[in-house]
Design an enzyme around this catalytic site. Structure first.
Site, PDB file in Angstrom:
ATOM      1  N   ASP A  85      -4.162   0.859  46.787  1.00  0.00           N
ATOM      2  CA  ASP A  85      -3.177   0.710  47.867  1.00  0.00           C
ATOM      3  C   ASP A  85      -2.964   2.062  48.540  1.00  0.00           C
ATOM      4  O   ASP A  85      -3.231   3.112  47.947  1.00  0.00           O
ATOM      5  CB  ASP A  85      -1.850   0.161  47.324  1.00  0.00           C
ATOM      6  CG  ASP A  85      -1.236   1.042  46.248  1.00  0.00           C
ATOM      7  OD1 ASP A  85      -1.981   1.492  45.348  1.00  0.00           O
ATOM      8  OD2 ASP A  85      -0.018   1.311  46.301  1.00  0.00           O
ATOM      9  N   GLU A 150       0.619   1.422  43.492  1.00  0.00           N
ATOM     10  CA  GLU A 150       1.007   2.770  43.059  1.00  0.00           C
ATOM     11  C   GLU A 150       2.012   3.390  44.013  1.00  0.00           C
ATOM     12  O   GLU A 150       2.918   4.112  43.608  1.00  0.00           O
ATOM     13  CB  GLU A 150      -0.235   3.661  42.951  1.00  0.00           C
ATOM     14  CG  GLU A 150      -0.045   4.896  42.077  1.00  0.00           C
ATOM     15  CD  GLU A 150       0.526   6.100  42.796  1.00  0.00           C
ATOM     16  OE1 GLU A 150       0.977   7.027  42.108  1.00  0.00           O
ATOM     17  OE2 GLU A 150       0.536   6.142  44.045  1.00  0.00           O
TER      18      GLU A 150
HETATM   19 ZN   LIG Z   1      -2.064   8.352  44.837  1.00  0.00          ZN
END
Ligand SMILES: [Zn+2]
Length: 449
Positions: A85, A150
């Site tokens: 992501d 994340e």
């Molecule tokens: Zn990162």
């Protein structure tokens, strides 16, 4: 070229980076029944296909929270902890070339995710390919774990931790070289107090930033301003609007910032009598090390002192709330630091709620993992910088005996999360050679010494 990496691995890696960047994998929760959006799902599936084509065994979580690809045999599991992501692109008109169409120019690849974390992910994968092309034999299983969340809440790797095998050792290519061997505990707390009749305000913002501005229009501003003057705190009062400036820094460095919200509360506390405001001012004030709250002994030789940031304060008629971000030393037990906060808050009639907690990362400097990785880095770069301890957070802390290792080389500009994010082609080359050697030494029979 190095021992393993050939020109072809670099050119293939550039193409792979261009391809993976083409997925606009910004969190879009729940889209089409996926946890974090269609683009993230597509990016995950596509990356696993690439791994399969390299000869790896792949697995995707049926709900789409994470996936992994594995190669080699053995009891032990070595993890490479990546994420697919990316953060939003910001003002797209400021990008020289479109953020999701990676562009190679001036010895760099430009595009969202090139530095964080799609570039490093591909570098590590093609480092592995360079080993596979030399027919190395593995003495462990090597698993690339792909996170998808994340940049927001880490729900991906939290799910992984609940359901899957934990690594015996590993690294996250999601930081800078040389190596991060310690990351502080990260605690986010919400404090709840009673409503506030005199002032209603929503001050500050995100947990991870020290708030640098308060701008408030309220009938009691003049009295607050008077109190601020007495405390020698600078402000502007114009047309009934009170303006207080601070200095914004990341929460991990909160002792180097100036918290505008706390400055306002120090004035406000002289004017109104409110339990939460009183608690924040008397027990924290402008001391980001929070000595009056947790004591002066909350520090260690590895990661330094506890730091605290009052990131946001909301005062409503029927409820009041403060959001606190704490970075806490790796060697001290969490309870030793939180209990004094809970107890003292109670004395003021303030309720403590743990909002989020990430345990610390700490792998001793003399461990095999740290010495091996650091030596490989030093051999390739000649840079003898010591491993670092940080208040930041990478996936390395989700498993024991994992560290953050690269892929960013210190001589280059840091562009993660920024407009016109890029990675230097030379950074790709050097990092790939470092990763290839590191994996060779840690997960293959031949590399064993
Ligand atoms: Zn990162």
């Amino acid at each position: 070229m190095g021992q393993f990496v050939e020109e072809s691995h670099l050119t293939e890696c550039y193409q792979a980076i261009k391809h993976v960047v083409s997925f606009p994998s910004v969190c879009n929760e729940g889209e089409n029944g996926t946890p974090f959006g269609q683009a993230i799902q597509d990016c995950l599936e596509d990356t696993l296909e690439l791994c399969k084509s390299l000869g790896m065994r792949t697995y995707i979580d049926p709900e789409g929270y994470y996936g992994y690809a594995e190669i080699g045999e053995g009891e032990e599991l070595f993890a490479v902890l990546c994420h697919l992501d990316v953060v939003p692109v910001g003002d797209e008109s400021k990008w020289t070339t479109p953020p999701f169409e990676a562009n190679i120019r001036d010895g760099r690849i430009y595009g969202r995710g090139t530095q964080d974390d799609k570039g490093p992910t591909m570098i590590a994968l093609y480092a592995l390919k360079s080993l596979l092309d030399k027919d190395v034999t593995f003495n462990k299983r090597l698993r690339f774990i792909f996170g998808t969340d994340e940049e927001t809440l880490w729900r991906c790797l939290n799910r992984y931790a609940e359901k899957e095998e934990k690594a015996t050792m590993g690294f996250a290519p999601d930081s800078g070289f040389p190596l991060t061997f310690a990351e502080k505990k990260l605690l986010q707390v919400k404090l709840h107090g009673p409503g506030c009749e005199q002032v209603q305000a929503d001050l500050g913002g995100a947990f991870n930033m020290v708030p640098d501005e308060v701008l408030i229009e309220d009938p009691i501003n003049e009295k607050v301003a008077e109190a601020l003057s007495k405390k020698d705190i600078p402000y502007d009062l114009e047309d009934g609007k009170l303006h207080i400036k601070g200095k914004s820094v990341h929460s991990k460095d909160s002792d180097q910032g100036i918290n505008a919200v706390m400055r306002y509360l120090i004035g406000l506390n002289e004017v109104i009598d409110h339990p939460l405001v009183k608690f924040l001012v008397e027990k924290i004030g402008e001391n980001a090390l929070a000595y009056d709250l947790v004591g002066t002994d909350k520090k260690d030789d590895v990661s330094g002192p506890l730091t605290l940031n009052v990131a946001r304060v909301t005062l409503d008629k029927d409820h009041s709330e403060a959001c606190l971000d704490l970075r806490m030393p790796v060697k001290i037990e969490k309870d030793e630091m939180t209990q004094p906060i809970i107890d003292k808050a109670k004395e003021y009639g303030v309720e403590y709620e743990e909002f989020d907690y990430l345990d610390s990362l700490y792998v001793p400097l003399d461990s095999k993992l740290v010495t091996t990785l650091l030596n490989v880095y030093r051999e390739h770069t000649g840079d003898m910088t010591e491993a670092i301890s940080s208040g930041g957070a990478t996936f390395a802390r989700t498993m024991d005996n994992c560290v953050a290792f690269g892929a960013h080389l210190p001589q280059y500009e840091e562009t993660e999360h920024q407009i016109n994010e890029f990675i230097e082609l030379d950074n790709v080359k050097v990092a790939m050679e470092i990763y290839a050697d590191a994996l060779y030494q840690l997960v293959t029979v031949e590399g064993e010494k």
